[in-house]
Design an enzyme around this catalytic site. Structure first.
Site, PDB file in Angstrom:
ATOM      1  N   HIS A 136       0.774  -1.010  -0.138  1.00  8.15           N
ATOM      2  CA  HIS A 136       0.137   0.046   0.060  1.00  8.15           C
ATOM      3  C   HIS A 136       0.864   1.106   0.056  1.00  8.15           C
ATOM      4  O   HIS A 136       0.442   2.098  -0.729  1.00  8.15           O
ATOM      5  CB  HIS A 136      -1.085  -0.053   1.317  1.00  8.15           C
ATOM      6  CG  HIS A 136      -1.681   1.180   1.424  1.00  8.15           C
ATOM      7  ND1 HIS A 136      -3.121   1.175   0.871  1.00  8.15           N
ATOM      8  CD2 HIS A 136      -1.378   2.355   1.869  1.00  8.15           C
ATOM      9  CE1 HIS A 136      -3.568   2.375   1.367  1.00  8.15           C
ATOM     10  NE2 HIS A 136      -2.595   2.948   2.118  1.00  8.15           N
ATOM     11  N   GLU A 137       1.929   1.307   0.717  1.00  2.96           N
ATOM     12  CA  GLU A 137       2.831   2.399   0.901  1.00  2.96           C
ATOM     13  C   GLU A 137       3.690   2.585  -0.325  1.00  2.96           C
ATOM     14  O   GLU A 137       3.752   3.430  -0.940  1.00  2.96           O
ATOM     15  CB  GLU A 137       3.750   2.152   2.224  1.00  2.96           C
ATOM     16  CG  GLU A 137       3.320   2.408   3.529  1.00  2.96           C
ATOM     17  CD  GLU A 137       2.173   3.572   3.888  1.00  2.96           C
ATOM     18  OE1 GLU A 137       2.669   4.553   3.331  1.00  2.96           O
ATOM     19  OE2 GLU A 137       1.373   3.488   4.423  1.00  2.96           O
ATOM     20  N   HIS A 140       1.362   4.278  -2.705  1.00  5.33           N
ATOM     21  CA  HIS A 140       1.572   5.766  -2.675  1.00  5.33           C
ATOM     22  C   HIS A 140       2.402   6.495  -3.300  1.00  5.33           C
ATOM     23  O   HIS A 140       2.389   7.507  -4.086  1.00  5.33           O
ATOM     24  CB  HIS A 140       1.349   6.333  -1.249  1.00  5.33           C
ATOM     25  CG  HIS A 140      -0.093   6.105  -0.318  1.00  5.33           C
ATOM     26  ND1 HIS A 140      -1.160   6.606  -0.988  1.00  5.33           N
ATOM     27  CD2 HIS A 140      -0.410   5.248   0.585  1.00  5.33           C
ATOM     28  CE1 HIS A 140      -2.126   6.336  -0.324  1.00  5.33           C
ATOM     29  NE2 HIS A 140      -1.704   5.876   0.907  1.00  5.33           N
ATOM     30  N   GLU A 201      -6.753   6.417  -1.367  1.00  8.77           N
ATOM     31  CA  GLU A 201      -6.646   5.181  -0.429  1.00  8.77           C
ATOM     32  C   GLU A 201      -7.125   4.033  -1.404  1.00  8.77           C
ATOM     33  O   GLU A 201      -6.661   3.099  -1.200  1.00  8.77           O
ATOM     34  CB  GLU A 201      -7.426   5.292   0.571  1.00  8.77           C
ATOM     35  CG  GLU A 201      -6.694   6.393   2.001  1.00  8.77           C
ATOM     36  CD  GLU A 201      -5.579   5.626   2.298  1.00  8.77           C
ATOM     37  OE1 GLU A 201      -5.480   4.704   2.750  1.00  8.77           O
ATOM     38  OE2 GLU A 201      -4.269   6.347   2.051  1.00  8.77           O
ATOM     39  N   ASP A 205      -4.915   0.829  -2.442  1.00  5.21           N
ATOM     40  CA  ASP A 205      -5.393  -0.578  -1.959  1.00  5.21           C
ATOM     41  C   ASP A 205      -5.151  -1.522  -3.289  1.00  5.21           C
ATOM     42  O   ASP A 205      -4.943  -2.374  -3.159  1.00  5.21           O
ATOM     43  CB  ASP A 205      -6.775  -0.463  -1.464  1.00  5.21           C
ATOM     44  CG  ASP A 205      -6.760  -0.016   0.087  1.00  5.21           C
ATOM     45  OD1 ASP A 205      -5.542   0.249   0.756  1.00  5.21           O
ATOM     46  OD2 ASP A 205      -7.610   0.289   0.658  1.00  5.21           O
TER      47      ASP A 205
HETATM   48 ZN   LIG Z   1      -2.740   5.030   2.551  1.00 11.10          ZN
END
Ligand SMILES: [Zn+2]
EC number: 3.4.-.-
Length: 487
Positions: A136-137, A140, A201, A205
């Site tokens: 997830h990071e 981003h 987000e 995901d």
């Molecule tokens: Zn996030």
């Protein structure tokens, strides 16, 4: 679950990302690079990004309880790279760090640096769950969410904006920072710029789950860890820190479940390394109450064969910590006999050997292991450490000279180098190595001071003097360039 405090954190932003100058490729899929326009791309160069990342990592080294354990460092970076290898649009190298911090949190920032809090090892139950947070990071970063956020909010003063975010990061990393400092820093912030949007987000995901699956992990790791976070929120007055920056509305969990359902079911073998890392971080690095550790080890000792191995490993670490070396050796010996190449076990046996002053035994084992695992940093650091304990200082220096050459960013290597030099009365080498530990923590003035002292101690116009003086020049330039990031 035991609550550690009633402290409640205000929302904080966390993932800072890359603003690359390179032209966005046009990829005709839904994973196209986001169109961030020209403003963000022209305000901060990739070089500035990487430099800022380096600047803040030095500050984190100085101010936060970063975990330097060679085994855990190797583990988390191997795991991270495995994920990064399956990500698209990777623009810079990634580096992964663990901070000893009881709040569940993770953030990626400038220059591909990803910081994970040790609490992730306590609350994740398998490697896929831990990897889901990392994926997830990483997403981003690759989706340049921060660049987009920056476009929206602060296109005029990117350095000041990034600097404020950097200082918030530092406060988050440090469990001792306290609310007062954090609130003060946050006072000037508007809510909108300190947490990711719902769309960001969802995208992190979605893309994160694809990375997870491609890298051979269970996509279900993502919803199941979100479930844990959501339960934390229900049962505690303290909301996990990670949710302030990565909000978790109900539909996010539901979406992740639905998405995971669409992936083909496959059985993922339990990761022995994850179990060993988990037990290691919880027994060695944390300040957790021993009842928790004992419960975990007890649970593992009745679990799968891999969990049983992790339980024995954990008991070995606890016994070693209590200096019960004979018992520790008894528990570890069968593990090492079965897996003589296992670096976790070799490392643990080295500590027992040192505790019992069986240096030669440790040296031989490590040298043999190094023939198989050439240049393995864990084994090298272990061997250097034993050489020092065995008072074989010149051998330690020789090995550490090679080690620090290949791993110039490793604080442990330079500390041991300084120690070995000190024991031999080589004051100039001690000062020069110590200077590197200071530079790695952003203390450039001190580093330059130590190098000047080292330079004054050696022969005029000698090779050593030229080396120290050249290093002083390098650090001065670095200090000057980094002064723009200081607020
Ligand atoms: Zn996030």
């Amino acid at each position: 679950m035991k609550k550690t405090s009633t402290k409640s954190l205000i929302a904080i932003l966390v993932s800072l990302t890359l603003f690359s100058n390179s032209p966005a490729r046009s990829v005709p899929t839904e994973e196209s690079l986001p169109d961030i326009g020209t403003t963000a791309a022209s305000t901060l160069s990739t070089n500035q990004e990487i430099e800022m990342g380096d600047f803040y990592i030095r500050k984190i080294r100085a101010e936060a309880p970063l975990i330097y354990d060679p085994l855990l460092t190797q583990y988390i970076n191997k795991l991270g790279q495995k994920l990064v290898n399956h990500a698209d649009a990777v623009k810079t190298p990634f580096h992964f760090y663990i901070v000893n911090n009881p709040n569940i949190n993770a953030y990626a920032f400038f220059g591909g640096n990803v910081v994970l809090h040790s609490a992730l090892f306590r609350y994740s139950r398998n490697e896929s769950e831990l990897a889901s947070v990392m994926a997830h990071e990483i997403s981003h970063v690759t989706q340049r969410h921060l660049a987009r956020m920056m476009e929206d909010t602060q296109r005029k003063a990117p350095l000041a904006w990034a600097g404020t975010l950097g200082s918030i990061l530092l406060l988050m990393a440090n469990p001792q920072a306290g609310m007062a400092a954090l609130s003060g820093t946050l006072a000037g912030f508007s809510q909108g710029m300190i947490s990711f949007t719902r769309e960001n987000e969802q995208e992190a995901d979605r893309i994160g789950m694809r990375i997870l699956s491609r890298a051979g992990f269970d996509p279900y790791g993502m919803p199941s860890f979100m479930q844990t976070l959501s339960e934390q929120t229900l049962h505690n007055s303290e909301i996990p820190e990670i949710l302030y920056t990565h909000p978790l509305p109900d539909n996010r969990l539901a979406d992740a479940r639905n998405r995971a359902n669409q992936y083909p079911k496959k059985s993922i073998p339990e990761s022995q390394e994850y179990l060993l890392a988990r037990v290691r971080i919880l027994t060695i690095e944390s300040t957790l109450e021993s009842a928790y550790i004992n419960d975990l080890l007890n649970q593992y000792s009745h679990g799968t064969s891999k969990e049983q191995i992790a339980a024995s490993y954990g008991r070995t670490l606890l016994l070693t910590k209590k200096r019960k070396y004979t018992e520790a050796r008894e528990v570890l010996t069968p593990l090492l006999n079965k897996q003589p190449d296992n670096i976790w076990f070799i490392d643990a046996m080295t500590d027992i050997d040192i505790g019992q002053a069986r240096y030669e035994q440790a040296i031989i084992r490590l040298q043999q292991a190094l023939q198989k695992h050439k240049n393995n940093p864990v084994l090298q650091i272990n061997l250097a450490n034993v050489y020092i304990e065995a008072k074989q200082y010149p051998k330690a220096s020789q090995l550490l000279f090679q080690y620090t050459f290949s791993h110039p960013d490793n604080l442990t290597g330079w500390s041991l180098m300084a120690e070995a030099a000190s024991k031999q009365g080589k004051r100039n080498e001690e000062l020069a190595a110590y200077a590197e530990t200071m530079a790695l923590q952003g203390q450039f003035d001190l580093a330059i001071n130590y190098l000047s002292q080292a330079s004054a101690l050696v022969k005029l116009n000698s090779y050593d003097q030229a080396r120290y003086d050249a290093r002083i020049d390098q650090l001065r330039k670095l200090q000057q360039r980094y002064s723009q990031y200081k607020k």
